[in-house]
Design an enzyme around this catalytic site. Structure first.
Site, PDB file in Angstrom:
ATOM      1  N   PHE A 125       0.820  -1.227   0.144  1.00  0.00           N
ATOM      2  CA  PHE A 125       0.127  -0.006  -0.145  1.00  0.00           C
ATOM      3  C   PHE A 125       0.827   1.131   0.157  1.00  0.00           C
ATOM      4  O   PHE A 125       1.117   1.927   0.986  1.00  0.00           O
ATOM      5  CB  PHE A 125      -1.000   0.008   1.249  1.00  0.00           C
ATOM      6  N   GLY A 159      -9.995  17.221  -9.701  1.00  0.00           N
ATOM      7  CA  GLY A 159      -8.888  17.383 -10.686  1.00  0.00           C
ATOM      8  C   GLY A 159      -9.572  16.782 -12.027  1.00  0.00           C
ATOM      9  O   GLY A 159     -10.423  16.516 -12.461  1.00  0.00           O
ATOM     10  N   CYS A 219      -1.433   2.314 -10.212  1.00  0.00           N
ATOM     11  CA  CYS A 219      -2.596   1.583  -9.459  1.00  0.00           C
ATOM     12  C   CYS A 219      -3.895   1.672  -9.713  1.00  0.00           C
ATOM     13  O   CYS A 219      -4.684   0.678 -10.099  1.00  0.00           O
ATOM     14  CB  CYS A 219      -2.233   1.659  -7.944  1.00  0.00           C
TER      15      CYS A 219
END
Length: 441
Positions: A152, A262, A269
């Site tokens: 992660f 955005g 990922c």
């Protein structure tokens, strides 16, 4: 303790360097001759803050080595991590498992004693069991267990994420209870330094661990797509998406992270994992409709941003000079994979724009994927010089420090389209710029 890391890419290299910092002896196997040569010379082939010093320190201490002989790396290792690529398979978006399966076959032939074979790569549920089958078929005498240990790591903050994780997920084969204790002991030994700082170690089944990685990334991708849709709605209704996001994020059940509007998510990922989870759900007969829609919304978002820029320029960019600040999918990385800049700049170039771009670290990585007509600049003001319009695509901190007045003086035109909301609207308009941002009135 000695471990092997199969794969010296982003995940493998960061993980290996951090494990070495724990005091573990780590042997990294890298099959790319050019990458291996660079690593042996201490040259880091990726941009990740702090990684070069961490690698250098542990190489000098003799805890971190690089080679291409898997037999040498695996011999005597208590744990063997598979950290090879699982790119989207052409045609359907499912994870391509050929490199993982090849690594399993090579590990089988290299095992000399008991080891836990750990999947670090992002893989579909059932992969660890398939790895066990491959090893048993090749070496019926091998003494091993398998584990799933997804990473992660956020690009740009990977070392901090590894050293101070929210959680460490470790999946073990609970269908073989007589084997679980030994494998768990090895994995606890690997992560003992994190246990000392009370980082959560969560042990699960193999399938749960494998699925947790996909579920986590897909949920974060959904948060991004949701706030992008809310930003569009705010623009229609005269609301402010930043205040909306703050109002949402203060709810502890929601949280404030990943509520930043955005031009769409990118990187190594989220695009890959949302596609893969969609495919996993379809193959399992349990479609993940929210994830499928997230993929569609994100793809449309990127394409729509090019149209927004063209509209801000009066409906045409033919022959106009467009300054672009930022190319990578996010700051603090040189990763261009699935970056919003790719479809946006291709669309602008097709519409006749003359593009002048600047990115602090990503320009070399960007060149192969961008139109050949793009000109690359030395800094933000160089890109803005004589530009008819300026576009912000990546929120590098260095861009936040650029004075609106300096932009106005450098530009020929006055249109600024800030797709990351890094500038203050009042300050930009006070400088005489026609400023557009995302989700703000």
């Amino acid at each position: 303790m000695r471990i092997a890391m199969i794969g010296g890419g982003y995940v493998g290299l960061v993980s290996a360097a951090c494990f070495a910092e724990f005091g573990i002896e780590v042997a990294v196997v890298e099959t790319s001759p050019s990458r291996l040569a660079a690593l042996r010379e201490g040259r880091i082939p990726i941009y990740e803050p702090g990684l070069d010093k961490l690698v250098e320190t542990n190489m000098q201490a003799g805890r971190l080595t690089f080679g291409d002989d898997i037999a040498v790396a695996v011999a005597g290792a208590e744990a063997v991590f598979i950290a090879v690529g699982t790119p989207p398979r052409n045609g359907d978006g499912a994870a391509d498992m050929q490199y993982v399966h090849a690594a399993a076959e090579q590990i089988a032939n290299a095992l000399t004693g008991y080891a836990v074979v750990v999947t670090k790569s992002t893989v579909p549920a059932g992969t660890s069991r398939r790895i066990a089958e491959i090893i048993r078929a090749a070496r019926p005498d091998a003494d091993f267990d398998v584990a799933s240990n997804p990473e992660f790591l956020r690009e740009g903050n990977a070392i901090g994420d590894f050293m101070r994780p929210d959680r460490v997920i470790i999946g073990l084969d609970r269908t073989r209870p007589e084997r679980v204790a030994r494998a768990e002991a090895v994995m606890r030994k690997v992560y003992r330094p994190l246990s000392l700082i009370e980082a959560p170690l969560l042990f699960t089944s193999l399938e749960t661990s494998e699925l947790t990685k996909y579920a986590s990334n897909s949920f974060l991708a959904m948060k991004i797509s949701f706030i992008n849709e809310m930003a569009s709605l705010c623009e229609k209704l005269g609301a402010d998406v930043h205040d909306l996001a703050k109002g949402m994020g203060l709810d502890g059940r929601i949280g404030r992270k990943f509520l930043h509007p955005g031009p769409g998510y990118g990187g190594s990922c989220f695009p890959k994992d949302t596609l893969a989870l969609s495919r996993i759900g379809q193959e399992a007969g349990s479609p993940c409709r929210l994830v499928e829609t997230t993929v569609q919304v994100n793809d449309a978002r990127k394409i729509g941003m090019a149209g927004r820029i063209i509209a801000a320029c009066g409906g045409s960019v033919e022959g106009k000079s467009i300054a672009v600040l930022g190319l990578t999918f996010k700051p603090e990385t040189d990763d261009m994979r699935e970056a919003p800049s790719l479809p946006i700049l291709h669309r602008l170039a097709e519409a006749g724009a003359k593009i002048r771009a600047y990115d602090p670290v990503g320009m070399d990585a960007a060149k192969p994927g961008l139109p050949p007509s793009v000109a690359y600049c030395t800094d933000a003001i160089d890109a803005a010089t004589n530009a008819d319009a300026l576009v912000v695509l990546t929120e590098w901190n260095v861009f936040r420090a650029v004075a609106p007045k300096a932009l106005k003086e450098a530009m020929k035109g006055d249109v600024v389209v800030d797709l990351r909301n890094i500038f203050d609207p009042a300050a930009m308009r006070a400088a005489g710029l026609q400023y557009q941002s995302v989700g703000r009135p």
